[in-house]
Design an enzyme around this catalytic site. Sequence first.
Site, PDB file in Angstrom:
ATOM      1  N   ASP A 239      22.846  -0.682 -63.773  1.00  0.00           N
ATOM      2  CA  ASP A 239      23.783  -1.056 -62.864  1.00  0.00           C
ATOM      3  C   ASP A 239      23.545  -0.505 -61.538  1.00  0.00           C
ATOM      4  O   ASP A 239      23.777   0.673 -61.169  1.00  0.00           O
ATOM      5  CB  ASP A 239      25.112  -1.062 -63.383  1.00  0.00           C
ATOM      6  CG  ASP A 239      26.227  -1.591 -62.346  1.00  0.00           C
ATOM      7  OD1 ASP A 239      26.445  -2.600 -62.482  1.00  0.00           O
ATOM      8  OD2 ASP A 239      26.628  -0.842 -61.738  1.00  0.00           O
TER       9      ASP A 239
ATOM     10  N   TYR B  58      24.295   1.112 -52.947  1.00  0.00           N
ATOM     11  CA  TYR B  58      24.105   2.424 -53.489  1.00  0.00           C
ATOM     12  C   TYR B  58      22.975   2.993 -53.015  1.00  0.00           C
ATOM     13  O   TYR B  58      22.704   4.328 -53.136  1.00  0.00           O
ATOM     14  CB  TYR B  58      23.898   2.408 -54.953  1.00  0.00           C
ATOM     15  CG  TYR B  58      24.952   1.881 -55.861  1.00  0.00           C
ATOM     16  CD1 TYR B  58      26.480   1.594 -55.338  1.00  0.00           C
ATOM     17  CD2 TYR B  58      25.341   1.542 -57.289  1.00  0.00           C
ATOM     18  CE1 TYR B  58      27.437   1.123 -55.991  1.00  0.00           C
ATOM     19  CE2 TYR B  58      26.106   0.842 -57.900  1.00  0.00           C
ATOM     20  CZ  TYR B  58      27.440   0.817 -57.290  1.00  0.00           C
ATOM     21  OH  TYR B  58      28.557   0.310 -57.918  1.00  0.00           O
TER      22      TYR B  58
ATOM     23  N   LYS C 141      24.254  -6.011 -56.552  1.00  0.00           N
ATOM     24  CA  LYS C 141      25.402  -6.467 -55.872  1.00  0.00           C
ATOM     25  C   LYS C 141      25.269  -6.773 -54.586  1.00  0.00           C
ATOM     26  O   LYS C 141      24.377  -6.073 -53.708  1.00  0.00           O
ATOM     27  CB  LYS C 141      26.505  -5.502 -56.123  1.00  0.00           C
ATOM     28  CG  LYS C 141      26.553  -5.073 -57.367  1.00  0.00           C
ATOM     29  CD  LYS C 141      27.868  -4.085 -57.744  1.00  0.00           C
ATOM     30  CE  LYS C 141      27.845  -3.743 -59.015  1.00  0.00           C
ATOM     31  NZ  LYS C 141      26.959  -2.159 -59.018  1.00  0.00           N
TER      32      LYS C 141
ATOM     33  N   HIS D 207      29.929  -7.874 -54.576  1.00  0.00           N
ATOM     34  CA  HIS D 207      30.434  -6.713 -54.683  1.00  0.00           C
ATOM     35  C   HIS D 207      31.896  -6.399 -54.474  1.00  0.00           C
ATOM     36  O   HIS D 207      32.548  -5.732 -55.116  1.00  0.00           O
ATOM     37  CB  HIS D 207      29.771  -5.590 -53.908  1.00  0.00           C
ATOM     38  CG  HIS D 207      29.476  -3.967 -54.402  1.00  0.00           C
ATOM     39  ND1 HIS D 207      28.701  -3.229 -54.178  1.00  0.00           N
ATOM     40  CD2 HIS D 207      30.410  -3.342 -55.381  1.00  0.00           C
ATOM     41  CE1 HIS D 207      28.846  -2.254 -54.563  1.00  0.00           C
ATOM     42  NE2 HIS D 207      30.077  -2.155 -54.994  1.00  0.00           N
TER      43      HIS D 207
HETATM   44  N1  LIG Z   1      31.690  -2.355 -58.499  1.00  0.00           N
HETATM   45  C1  LIG Z   1      32.146  -1.328 -57.963  1.00  0.00           C
HETATM   46  O1  LIG Z   1      32.757  -1.487 -56.811  1.00  0.00           O
HETATM   47  C2  LIG Z   1      31.875   0.097 -58.532  1.00  0.00           C
HETATM   48  C3  LIG Z   1      32.546   1.130 -57.839  1.00  0.00           C
HETATM   49  C4  LIG Z   1      32.263   2.358 -58.561  1.00  0.00           C
HETATM   50  C5  LIG Z   1      31.135   2.511 -59.528  1.00  0.00           C
HETATM   51  N2  LIG Z   1      30.346   1.604 -60.076  1.00  0.00           N
HETATM   52  C6  LIG Z   1      29.501   1.574 -61.032  1.00  0.00           C
HETATM   53  O2  LIG Z   1      29.902   2.342 -62.007  1.00  0.00           O
HETATM   54  C7  LIG Z   1      29.086   3.487 -62.482  1.00  0.00           C
HETATM   55  C8  LIG Z   1      29.957   4.526 -63.062  1.00  0.00           C
HETATM   56  O3  LIG Z   1      30.885   4.850 -62.459  1.00  0.00           O
HETATM   57  P1  LIG Z   1      31.488   6.284 -62.041  1.00  0.00           P
HETATM   58  O4  LIG Z   1      30.249   7.082 -61.631  1.00  0.00           O
HETATM   59  O5  LIG Z   1      32.782   6.288 -61.001  1.00  0.00           O
HETATM   60  O6  LIG Z   1      32.207   6.481 -63.093  1.00  0.00           O
HETATM   61  P2  LIG Z   1      31.836   7.383 -64.545  1.00  0.00           P
HETATM   62  O7  LIG Z   1      30.484   6.981 -65.078  1.00  0.00           O
HETATM   63  O8  LIG Z   1      32.788   7.360 -65.667  1.00  0.00           O
HETATM   64  O9  LIG Z   1      31.748   8.968 -64.142  1.00  0.00           O
HETATM   65  C9  LIG Z   1      30.541   9.662 -63.760  1.00  0.00           C
HETATM   66  C10 LIG Z   1      30.750  11.089 -63.884  1.00  0.00           C
HETATM   67  O10 LIG Z   1      31.242  11.443 -65.290  1.00  0.00           O
HETATM   68  C11 LIG Z   1      30.242  12.352 -65.882  1.00  0.00           C
HETATM   69  N3  LIG Z   1      29.847  11.897 -67.034  1.00  0.00           N
HETATM   70  C12 LIG Z   1      29.221  11.082 -67.525  1.00  0.00           C
HETATM   71  N4  LIG Z   1      29.032  10.876 -68.870  1.00  0.00           N
HETATM   72  C13 LIG Z   1      29.968  11.993 -69.274  1.00  0.00           C
HETATM   73  C14 LIG Z   1      30.156  12.390 -70.601  1.00  0.00           C
HETATM   74  N5  LIG Z   1      29.764  11.945 -71.607  1.00  0.00           N
HETATM   75  N6  LIG Z   1      30.832  13.506 -70.714  1.00  0.00           N
HETATM   76  C15 LIG Z   1      31.312  14.273 -69.601  1.00  0.00           C
HETATM   77  N7  LIG Z   1      30.987  13.941 -68.382  1.00  0.00           N
HETATM   78  C16 LIG Z   1      30.191  12.648 -68.300  1.00  0.00           C
HETATM   79  C17 LIG Z   1      28.991  12.243 -64.863  1.00  0.00           C
HETATM   80  O11 LIG Z   1      28.350  13.643 -64.811  1.00  0.00           O
HETATM   81  P3  LIG Z   1      26.804  14.044 -65.198  1.00  0.00           P
HETATM   82  O12 LIG Z   1      26.057  12.964 -64.378  1.00  0.00           O
HETATM   83  O13 LIG Z   1      26.505  15.337 -64.817  1.00  0.00           O
HETATM   84  O14 LIG Z   1      26.795  13.643 -66.645  1.00  0.00           O
HETATM   85  C18 LIG Z   1      29.553  11.905 -63.243  1.00  0.00           C
HETATM   86  O15 LIG Z   1      30.007  12.978 -62.740  1.00  0.00           O
HETATM   87  C19 LIG Z   1      28.629   3.804 -61.117  1.00  0.00           C
HETATM   88  O16 LIG Z   1      27.371   4.659 -61.290  1.00  0.00           O
HETATM   89  C20 LIG Z   1      28.039   2.483 -60.710  1.00  0.00           C
HETATM   90  O17 LIG Z   1      27.083   1.810 -61.065  1.00  0.00           O
HETATM   91  C21 LIG Z   1      30.745   0.153 -59.461  1.00  0.00           C
END
Ligand SMILES: NC(=O)c1ccc[n+]([C@@H]2O[C@H](COP(=O)([O-])OP(=O)(O)OC[C@H]3O[C@@H](n4cnc5c(N)ncnc54)[C@H](OP(=O)(O)O)[C@@H]3O)[C@@H](O)[C@H]2O)c1
Length: 306
Positions: free
Chosen positions: A50, A55, A80, A113
């Site tokens: 994704d 990004y 997006k 987006h």
């Molecule tokens: N459409 C939108 O507007 C929008 C907005 C925000 C995000 N997104 C998408 O959603 C994706 C994920 O969102 P997010 O980064 O906000 O949330 P997330 O994936 O829930 O959280 C990422 C964080 O969690 C840690 N993490 C991941 N797996 C883990 C596990 N098994 N145990 C402990 N910690 C863990 C990662 O650290 P490490 O890397 O050190 O493991 C990172 O710091 C983004 O990358 C993007 O593609 C979309």
Amino acid sequence: MAAVPKFKLNTGALIPAIGLGGWSGTTKEQHAQATTWMLTALKNGYRHIDTAWGYGTEKYVAEAIKLSGIPREEIWITTKLPWNHPGLKTAEESLDDSLSNLNTSYVDLYLLHWPQVIDWPDEGPEYQGPVNPRANAPTFNETWAQIEELYKKGKAKNIGVSNFSVKNLEKLLQTAKITPAVNQVELHPYLAQPQLKEYCDAKGIVLTAYTPTGYDIVRSDPTIVELAKKYKVSPAQIILAWHVARGVVVVPKSSNASRQRDNLNLPTLSPEDSQRVTSLNRDQRLCNKPDEHGIVSGWSVEQMGW
Ligand SMILES: NC(=O)c1ccc[n+]([C@@H]2O[C@H](COP(=O)([O-])OP(=O)(O)OC[C@H]3O[C@@H](n4cnc5c(N)ncnc54)[C@H](OP(=O)(O)O)[C@@H]3O)[C@@H](O)[C@H]2O)c1
């Protein structure tokens, strides 16, 4: 490792239910680091990435895929259309930018987006300044009509939206000829969005959860920690398993090989335990939170339909 489940979209396409989040920070250096951890993820079995023009990681997705040697058609790529493009570029010009970055002739899923259009100086994805809504910008209905053409041309195999509430989906569907296949929104146990889930289920729109693990605050919730002990997995795995059991696609981001593997390898929760996770809902946004004036990225909470 068990095969990653796939969900059927309203086009008939099968989307891998677990993808790799592609947001890699705000600086050029952080964007470039994505190649390494995306390559690790592909080696670990991820077949869904994704990303977004906004990004700044699209070209690193392309690099990682090339280095992996995995054929393009075996990998699901979502990107997006950014909120600063409508009115300045056609949707086709926006997608062509992304296709060029991604070094591919099509994307598997193209999402609008955000519903709002903002002014963003032409500094690329690294811009971090204020975000203001643009006057006289096209409506999301108008932009969606352009996105529909990209689906018809085959440049986007599936099309959808992101950050859309029930209110804005209702408005979109008044003019849409094609129902979005996906709506990607913030979703985790503290923001379970039951009404949006029910609405999207009724319309045949699959939800994708962003911020799916809910950061440390949700991962350290006592119920989640208790369930993690019971199933002998990590808290993140409990949360991701809950989403997938609800029919929600997840896109957790991890740059760590071991956590990437965990996030792909999920337990099956009992219905009672799933219900315990659902009951943690407190309608709490953690990622895109409205400011003290109730404004989120240039729009009021009311305009967002939150
Ligand atoms: N459409 C939108 O507007 C929008 C907005 C925000 C995000 N997104 C998408 O959603 C994706 C994920 O969102 P997010 O980064 O906000 O949330 P997330 O994936 O829930 O959280 C990422 C964080 O969690 C840690 N993490 C991941 N797996 C883990 C596990 N098994 N145990 C402990 N910690 C863990 C990662 O650290 P490490 O890397 O050190 O493991 C990172 O710091 C983004 O990358 C993007 O593609 C979309």
